[in-house]
Enzyme design. Sequence first.
Site, short mmCIF file in Angstrom:
data_model
loop_
_atom_site.label_atom_id
_atom_site.label_comp_id
_atom_site.label_asym_id
_atom_site.label_seq_id
_atom_site.Cartn_x
_atom_site.Cartn_y
_atom_site.Cartn_z
N THR A 140 -43.77 28.82 64.44
CA THR A 140 -44.70 30.13 65.06
C THR A 140 -46.13 29.72 66.03
OG1 THR A 140 -42.71 31.23 65.05
CG2 THR A 140 -44.28 32.40 66.36
N GLU A 141 -46.57 29.96 66.81
CA GLU A 141 -47.98 30.16 66.70
C GLU A 141 -48.33 31.45 67.79
OE1 GLU A 141 -49.32 26.44 68.26
OE2 GLU A 141 -48.62 24.97 66.50
N GLY B 1 -43.65 30.79 70.48
CA GLY B 1 -42.14 31.82 69.89
C GLY B 1 -41.12 30.79 69.73
N TRP C 200 -47.12 34.82 61.73
CA TRP C 200 -45.55 35.23 61.56
C TRP C 200 -44.90 34.48 60.13
CZ3 TRP C 200 -45.87 40.25 62.04
CH2 TRP C 200 -46.61 40.75 63.02
N ARG D 224 -22.29 66.22 52.31
CA ARG D 224 -22.76 67.52 53.03
C ARG D 224 -21.50 68.26 53.80
NH1 ARG D 224 -25.24 70.45 55.61
NH2 ARG D 224 -27.82 70.48 57.17
N GLY E 94 -28.55 63.07 59.33
CA GLY E 94 -29.70 63.83 59.51
C GLY E 94 -31.00 63.66 59.24
N GLU F 222 -35.42 33.75 63.24
CA GLU F 222 -35.27 33.06 63.32
C GLU F 222 -34.07 32.11 64.79
OE1 GLU F 222 -36.07 30.85 61.14
OE2 GLU F 222 -36.20 32.29 59.00
#
Length: 395
Positions: free
Chosen positions: A136-137, A141, A166, A280, A351, A375
């Site tokens: 990647t550059e 992408g 990345w 809970r 929650g 990927e």
Amino acid sequence: MPDPVTDRQASPSDGQREQDRLILDSIDRFLEREVAPHAHALEHDDVYPADIVAAMRDLGLFGATIPEAYGGLGLRPSLYARIIERMARVWMSITGVINSHLIMAHIVATKGTEAQRAHFLPRFATGELRGGLALTEPDCGTDLQAIRTTARRDGDAYVVNGTKTWISNGIHGRCFALLVKTDPTADPRHAGMSMLIAEKGDGFRPSRKLEKLGYKGIDSAELIFEDYRVPADRLVGETEGTGMQCAGAGLELGRINVAARGVGIAQAALDQSLAYSQVRKTFGKPICQHQAIQLKLADMATRVEAARLLVDKAARTFESGRRTDLEAGMAKLFASEAAIENSLEAMRIHGGYGYSKEFDVERLYRDAPLLAIGEGTNEIQRVIIAKRLVERHPA
């Protein structure tokens, strides 16, 4: 429709099943002792897990899929995927440390010359030389053909200039499978792309660590190449123009890894939701007895099982030596979406506690989105899946 891959595969022998069990048991013990007690703090502070990485090296995980002939463990991809799932259930970041490294190793093992395999694979297997994949550059992408990093032949070396971004293991790694343009004017563009085995040295440096929403601990970095010289014999396969094929071969294994991570995240979200929903209480009874929560748990469990089956099929197809982009794409697409959906449902079930950094649920929620991007995005997976379906089933 019968599956020709699955149908022709023999069931594992009793000895193989026992060996698999022993390996997975050792992974579980490692995760329980070395990872689980420290993951929360390391992730919170975004600290590179040096001690955990050292323990992974001692276990031989940097050689997990490298053939035994070159000092690796030679594990079947289906067993490797189960290991990655277990690791991701505890802390997904550590799976990235070996994934990118093993993609690089797979490219050398399948596309490199015998001299390249003999020189690099034993060092990769022991973890002496660790690294990853540099594709990647900043302006590129998914469209890898648009890369701008160039490698110009100069005598017995290539001179590399450009930037990658990345890149997993970019700071702590020392060697990378580096995708470059050896002929920027080629038409089609992929014909001018090549893969180099690039060890850090003069002209090759990481510029900075990239801050991320999740997937913390592992170093994601920019790599800068300024008149960096690579010996010509580090051209993978010693043939220019095969860079895209090299990248594709590595990404099939990488997508199985990412899909297995998705199963692990989805399973962890389910595990924590099952436990929490039984302790809970609201309106005088555990929330697992409320139909609204039961519907969520049922859907979460179904997604986990379906994702696991898709990953196993992709891994076994890969083992057979057949092209795997369809199966790996399906597994990566479904498992990553399962991780995202289950992590969100886990937060809802917990929650306010699910939103708190004191619990791991919020980490699952932050980690999961990476899987839909890494990927190859899930959008590109859908395109690949559709194209392969049409090729396999012409009207």
